[in-house]
Design a protein around this motif. Sequence first.
Motif, PDB file in Angstrom:
ATOM      1  N   LEU A 243      37.146  41.932  32.237  1.00 22.88           N
ATOM      2  CA  LEU A 243      37.120  43.072  33.118  1.00 22.88           C
ATOM      3  C   LEU A 243      38.695  43.723  32.926  1.00 22.88           C
ATOM      4  O   LEU A 243      38.652  44.812  33.213  1.00 22.88           O
ATOM      5  CB  LEU A 243      36.946  42.768  34.658  1.00 22.88           C
ATOM      6  N   TYR A 246      39.607  47.088  31.922  1.00 17.67           N
ATOM      7  CA  TYR A 246      38.848  48.094  32.309  1.00 17.67           C
ATOM      8  C   TYR A 246      39.445  48.651  33.861  1.00 17.67           C
ATOM      9  O   TYR A 246      38.800  49.185  34.511  1.00 17.67           O
ATOM     10  CB  TYR A 246      37.383  48.041  32.305  1.00 17.67           C
ATOM     11  N   ARG A 247      40.478  47.794  34.227  1.00 19.12           N
ATOM     12  CA  ARG A 247      41.034  48.263  35.540  1.00 19.12           C
ATOM     13  C   ARG A 247      41.530  49.399  35.330  1.00 19.12           C
ATOM     14  O   ARG A 247      42.331  49.968  34.671  1.00 19.12           O
ATOM     15  CB  ARG A 247      42.095  47.175  35.752  1.00 19.12           C
ATOM     16  N   TYR A 253      37.097  49.304  38.709  1.00 16.37           N
ATOM     17  CA  TYR A 253      36.880  49.128  37.357  1.00 16.37           C
ATOM     18  C   TYR A 253      35.710  50.001  37.126  1.00 16.37           C
ATOM     19  O   TYR A 253      34.793  50.007  37.610  1.00 16.37           O
ATOM     20  CB  TYR A 253      36.497  47.615  37.212  1.00 16.37           C
TER      21      TYR A 253
END
Length: 266
Positions: A243, A246-247, A253
Motif C-alpha cells: 500500500l 499509493y499513500r 490511499y
Amino acid sequence: MTSELRPRTAVVNAPLWGGRARDWADIQEGQCRSVYVAAFDRLRLSPGCEHLDAGCGAGMAAQLSAGRGASVRGLDASPNLLAIAQERVPSAAFLLGELEALPYADHTFDLVTGFNSFQYAGNPGIALSEAKRVAKPGGQVLIVTWGTPEGMEAASLIRVLGPLMPPPPPGAPGPFALSDEPALRAFAIGAGLEPLEVFDVPSPWHYADLSTALRGLLSSGVAARAAAHSGEDAVNAAHSRVLEPYRQPDGSYTIGASYRCLTARA
C-alpha cells in the motif's frame, strides 16, 4: 455432482468470507459499487426484472437492483453476510446455500448475476451451469471477475498473499484465470451459455487511512485464508508494504482496480 461436493463451498467459504462481515460490508464491498452500477446500466435492468444475485455477499448489488425496481433474491454461503444483506433489502428473499446446487426451480429468473462469485465455488463450472439452469430461456447471466492483472495496481495486493497461503491443490486456477477473454468466453460456453459482450469497468479502491485499508483488505475470504495459514500480523505487514506507494498526502490511499464483465444469454 457428488454429495461430498455440495457442502464443500459453504463449509469452506462461510467462515472465510463471513468472519469479518461488517468490515466487508462497510469498507470493502463498496469498492466495487461502480461495477454494479455499470453492469446494471449495460444490462438495462428495469422494474419488474426477476433478479438472482448468486453469491450476494452483504447485499450491495441487491440493494442497487431493488432500487431500480427489480424483484431481487440472493444466495450466499455466509450467514453473517446474509444477515447484513437482509438488513439492507428487507423486501428481498435471501437464502443460505450452495452455488453448485441453487435452491430454485428451472427457468425462474430474467437475470442471474455473479459478482466475483462463480470462481470461488468448489466447482465453478457446475456453479455457472446452475446459474444457466435457473435463468429463463433467453435470460441474461452476468459473470464478473478480475480485470487483466497487467498494469492493475490492485493486482499487487492479491499477489502479495500468495506466499502466505497454503499450497493450492494441483492444477488449481490462479485468481486471474478468467481475466483472459478467451478463457472467460470458454467458461460461459462450457456451462451452455451464449457469451455476448465483454466489457471492463475501472473501480479504484479508496481508503481514508491505513487502519481502514487493512481492515477492509483483511475482510476478504482470500486474506482470511492467508491469515489462518500465516497469521494476521503477516498479512497486515504484507498489505502495508504494498500500500505504501499509493499513500496520498492526506494519509488516504487510492489503488487502481478493474473488473472484467461478460454478459451471456441462457
